[in-house]
Structure formats: C-alpha cells, structure tokens
Design an enzyme around this catalytic site. Structure first.
Site, PDB file in Angstrom:
ATOM      1  N   ASP B   7       0.878  -1.177   0.000  1.00 31.35           N
ATOM      2  CA  ASP B   7       0.000   0.000   0.000  1.00 31.35           C
ATOM      3  C   ASP B   7       0.912   1.224   0.000  1.00 31.35           C
ATOM      4  OD1 ASP B   7      -2.175   1.725   0.182  1.00 31.35           O
ATOM      5  OD2 ASP B   7      -2.234   1.598   2.366  1.00 31.35           O
ATOM      6  N   GLU B  67      -1.668  -1.452  -4.631  1.00 34.33           N
ATOM      7  CA  GLU B  67      -2.900  -0.696  -4.868  1.00 34.33           C
ATOM      8  C   GLU B  67      -2.682   0.292  -5.999  1.00 34.33           C
ATOM      9  OE1 GLU B  67      -5.834  -0.665  -1.006  1.00 34.33           O
ATOM     10  OE2 GLU B  67      -5.074   1.210  -1.787  1.00 34.33           O
ATOM     11  N   ASP B 140      -1.871   1.176   7.119  1.00 36.10           N
ATOM     12  CA  ASP B 140      -1.206   0.985   5.832  1.00 36.10           C
ATOM     13  C   ASP B 140      -0.713  -0.450   5.675  1.00 36.10           C
ATOM     14  OD1 ASP B 140      -0.862   4.057   4.964  1.00 36.10           O
ATOM     15  OD2 ASP B 140      -0.435   3.838   7.083  1.00 36.10           O
TER      16      ASP B 140
END
Lengths: 163, 163
Positions: B7, B67, B140
């Site tokens: 992420d 992502e 995160d």
C-alpha cells in the site's frame, strides 16, 4: 561543467544536456525517451528509468534538474506524472547526480521572461540562448533544455558564473 | 508460494507478506517504511525504493501486488502518491517480481465485502482471514495484507487454488 535537464512524462520524457563554458551555456544534445502505452505500468517505468539512467551515465553531467509540480486539475494525469517523475528522479540519483527541482512557471519565466510563455516561445528562446539555428523539437526536449538553462541561471552550482 | 502486498505512500508505505498453504492464506509478516518529510524528494524516493527492495529480496515472495489509482480530488496528493507508487513498483521489479495492480475499491470489496469498507473493517477482516488474534496495525500495513489477499483471491497466480 554539464547540466542535464529533464521534462518528465510517462508517454514522453524529454532530456536536454548543456555545457557551461565560461559565462556561456553551450548546447550538447537533446532528445526524448518514449514508453509504450500498451505495456504494463512496471515495464514502462523500468524502460523510462533504465533509458534515462543510461543517458545520465554517458552524459558527463555534474548536475541534474527536473520540472516539479503539475499544471492542471486532472487527478489521473497528476498520478501518472508523479510516477514518471519518480522514475526519472531515481534514474538521476542512481547515476550519482543531485536533482534540483523547478516549477514549470519558473522555468518559463527564466527562459522566456514574463511573456505569454507558450510552448513555441520557450523553444524559440532556448534556441536563442544556446545559439541554435532553429527551435529544438519535440517540445518535451525543448522544455528539458529550458530546465537545464534554469538550473544554470539560478546559480545553484557552487562556483559557477552567474548570468 | 508467498505474495507480497504493498500500500504505497510517500510518508508511509505498508507491506504485508502472506504464504499460500494448500487452500489457506497464512500470515508471515507486515510493517511499514517511513520516509522523512524534511528530506529532499530524491532522498525520500531512494529510501522508499531501497527499503522496499531489501524487504522484497528477503521476503521469498513469488508475486507482488500493489494498490492502483487514487481516491480523492487533490491534485498534489495524487502527484505524491504517483511518485511513491513508481518507487515501489521499481523496487518490486528490481527484485524480479511481477507486479499486479488492484483498485482500492476492489481490495476493500474482496476482503470486507460490499459493506461500508472502512479502514477498521478491512483490518478486522484481514485478521479474520489470516487467523490473527487482533487487527494488524498500522492501517497501511493492514491494507498491504489486504492487497496480498486480493491477489491470492483473484487467482492470477497460475496453478493456485481458487478461493
């Protein structure tokens, strides 16, 4: 003393190399690195990074400069520009170069003054300042030369003559 | 077969490593890489790239996922996320990993279903799916584990059992 300027973009990244000779900036070379939109993002970022790393290593540059910031409102375009910028910055850093950053408006102002600052005007002024017979093309490479000139003009290089 | 999920973020990049054992996903490790806002952009991108490269190389991962996209309207935030994303993608590629991309909405849907999909809900579902006693933190890193789970769930790995 050579300065490598970069105008980053995922599709097209311009580069421009100048050499400072006394109180003059002399043109060395310019060009672009293109990546293929059909390829995966990782492959495109690798192509950009590796292409620019090779150019930086053979450039003989002692300093590098890149356009910072983003002009526009499109979030997706900003994301893509950020990716291209990071790939370029990492290539320059991997080549051992310090990377200075200049906002697009400052680059335009430096090479073309407070005029309308359109793309063609920047290319014409780059040609004038470097003593080229005609404006460098494509526009991304002309902008990259303008970034290199900006770095020189702003005298961030220790011991360099000011314009 | 291990999957490394990422992420990305310039301030904080989360990573999460899972291992596929038969038809189960097993937790291996998770954490974050932080960069210092006071440092120059090039130094921060290098720290992120080099930190993640070391983690990827020692992870034993055979695949990586990250992502994609950006949720929001802030052009400057999108530019910074793009830079962090490129640094992460280049680290994974330099470690020899193929990089799959998943939109944030798809990641949330995959691990938490069509609920409200808030941050805490994602972390709780990651804990449930990996059999952890409590939700992984910080967010995160939990999101990074969710990305790894998403890659597993979407069966892009040849020969892997489908969920």
């Amino acid at each position: 003393m050579r300065i490598l300027g970069i105008d980053p973009g995922l599709n097209v990244t311009g580069f421009g190399l100048i050499e400072i000779a006394g109180d003059r900036a002399v043109y060395v070379r310019h060009g672009v690195i293109r990546t293929r939109p059909a390829e995966a993002r990782a492959a495109r970022l690798l192509a950009l990074r590796d292409g620019l790393l090779a150019i930086a290593r053979e450039s003989g540059a002692a300093a590098a400069a890149i356009e910072s910031g983003f002009v526009g409102q499109n979030v997706r375009s900003a994301l893509l520009l950020g990716e291209a910028r990071a790939a370029a910055i990492l290539a320059l850093a991997d080549a051992g170069l310090e990377v200075a950053e200049y906002a697009p408006a400052l680059v335009k102002q430096t090479v073309a003054g407070f005029g309308r600052g359109e793309k063609e005007q920047v290319a014409r002024m780059v040609a004038f300042q470097l003593g080229l017979a005609k404006p460098p093309a494509p526009a991304d490479a002309a902008d990259a030369l303008a970034v290199a000139i900006t770095h020189w003009a702003h005298g961030r290089l220790a011991g360099m003559p000011q314009r």
